[in-house]
Design an enzyme around this catalytic site. Structure first.
Site, PDB file in Angstrom:
ATOM      1  N   GLY A 166      -2.252  10.736  13.954  1.00 54.01           N
ATOM      2  CA  GLY A 166      -2.280  11.907  14.811  1.00 54.01           C
ATOM      3  C   GLY A 166      -1.287  11.845  15.950  1.00 54.01           C
ATOM      4  O   GLY A 166      -0.636  10.824  16.188  1.00 54.01           O
ATOM      5  N   GLY A 190      -8.812  15.988  10.783  1.00 54.50           N
ATOM      6  CA  GLY A 190      -7.941  17.135  10.864  1.00 54.50           C
ATOM      7  C   GLY A 190      -6.564  16.853  10.281  1.00 54.50           C
ATOM      8  O   GLY A 190      -5.897  17.742   9.762  1.00 54.50           O
ATOM      9  N   GLY A 191      -6.167  15.582  10.353  1.00 52.53           N
ATOM     10  CA  GLY A 191      -4.889  15.163   9.782  1.00 52.53           C
ATOM     11  C   GLY A 191      -5.014  14.592   8.381  1.00 52.53           C
ATOM     12  O   GLY A 191      -4.041  14.051   7.842  1.00 52.53           O
ATOM     13  N   THR A 194      -1.690  11.911  19.248  1.00 49.34           N
ATOM     14  CA  THR A 194      -1.993  11.077  20.407  1.00 49.34           C
ATOM     15  C   THR A 194      -1.604   9.627  20.173  1.00 49.34           C
ATOM     16  O   THR A 194      -1.225   8.910  21.107  1.00 49.34           O
ATOM     17  CB  THR A 194      -3.493  11.170  20.748  1.00 49.34           C
ATOM     18  N   LYS A 219     -10.795  17.898  23.470  1.00 51.61           N
ATOM     19  CA  LYS A 219     -11.672  17.254  22.481  1.00 51.61           C
ATOM     20  C   LYS A 219     -13.020  16.843  23.089  1.00 51.61           C
ATOM     21  O   LYS A 219     -13.912  16.409  22.373  1.00 51.61           O
ATOM     22  CB  LYS A 219     -10.981  16.034  21.889  1.00 51.61           C
ATOM     23  N   GLU A 236      -8.870   5.897   8.169  1.00 53.58           N
ATOM     24  CA  GLU A 236      -9.243   5.742   9.575  1.00 53.58           C
ATOM     25  C   GLU A 236     -10.607   5.069   9.700  1.00 53.58           C
ATOM     26  O   GLU A 236     -10.822   4.227  10.563  1.00 53.58           O
ATOM     27  CB  GLU A 236      -9.260   7.113  10.252  1.00 53.58           C
TER      28      GLU A 236
END
Length: 280
Positions: free
Chosen positions: A34, A105-106, A36, A130, A112
């Site tokens: 992602g 979402g990715g 971030t 978030k 993960e």
């Protein structure tokens, strides 16, 4: 808020999280996916470029970020099964008051979760958008990784569980068909009503088992995971790494092998500060 302000919030959260949880003498560090995470790797590079540290990515994108930073990526399945990661950093699509997360979402949720569960501690880094009290407050759906052949079966099962109009995720170019994960699986996005926390159920705000139209985070994750054809669910809940490590049966045998919740979530806020939620 402008895009620049959001990116600034992400960078601030990443820098603080790395300062608090990254050890330059670490051996194995998990790196999630992602936007971030780009700032997490940036902050790590500022602290250490030790080539002896092995960075375990959760997908193609995070591996490229590691490589471009001049750090050493190592495939998850190349490590011995008993290898624990000193820490894992990752983002989230939404986080509730009890540190349960929605991720996926990715479309990297399976890897993960593998990395988060192998880490001694999982640290989540996100921006203020978030930060919610309950999951599915703003983020609309639960991402679910599904075997292609099982998509119709899973869609029917999700509707039975109370999901209103779950959909197969397609690529941005819709004529190219369904989006494929790194495992060549598909993603189904399933909307549900706002999820209850464990404390909500204890307070009598709903049964949380679906029977009254309410779902508690852990119970929904278990119910979706039980559908034949589901590889993984984009809900990270239950225990965190340190708490899972403590749980043993009366004869001292480990009864829980891993945790998937973060020990802390770092939110970059609109005013430039960083707010930290930690496990209670």
């Amino acid at each position: 808020m402008s895009d620049a302000a959001v990116e600034s919030a992400k960078r601030a959260a990443a820098q603080q999280a790395v300062k608090d949880h990254f050890d330059p003498t670490a051996t194995n560090v998990g790196i999630g996916s992602g936007t971030t995470i780009v700032y997490v790797v940036e902050a790590i590079k500022q602290v250490s470029t030790n080539p002896a540290i092995r960075f375990i990515p959760t997908g193609y994108q995070s591996r490229q970020v590691i490589v471009q930073a001049g750090l050493t990526p190592v495939a998850f399945d190349s490590l011995p099964e008993d290898t624990m990661f000193d820490v894992a950093f990752d983002g989230a699509d939404e986080v509730d008051a009890e540190l349960n997360c929605i991720k996926g979402g990715g479309a990297c949720l399976f890897q993960e979760k593998l990395v988060a569960e192998r880490a001694k501690k999982f640290v989540c880094v996100a921006d203020y958008r978030k930060k919610q009290d309950r999951l599915l407050t703003v983020w609309p759906t639960i991402p679910i990784e599904v075997a292609p052949i099982a998509v119709p079966t899973v869609l029917k099962g999700l509707r039975t569980l109370g999901s209103n109009n779950p959909k197969l995720r397609t690529t941005l170019l819709e004529k190219s068909g369904p989006l494929k994960t790194d495992q060549d699986f598909f993603i189904v996005d399933a909307p549900f009503k706002t999820l209850l926390c464990e404390s909500d159920v204890k307070a009598g705000k709903g049964k949380g088992d679906g029977s009254d139209g309410t779902w508690e985070v852990n119970k929904l994750s278990e119910a979706v995971k039980a559908l034949t054809g589901v590889l993984e669910v984009g809900i990270f809940s239950g225990l965190n790494g340190p708490d899972a490590e403590k749980i043993r049966s009366t004869d001292g045998v480990r009864t829980v092998t891993s945790g998937q919740k973060p020990v802390a979530v770092y939110f970059g806020m609109q005013d430039g500060t960083v707010e930290v939620r930690t496990a209670k």
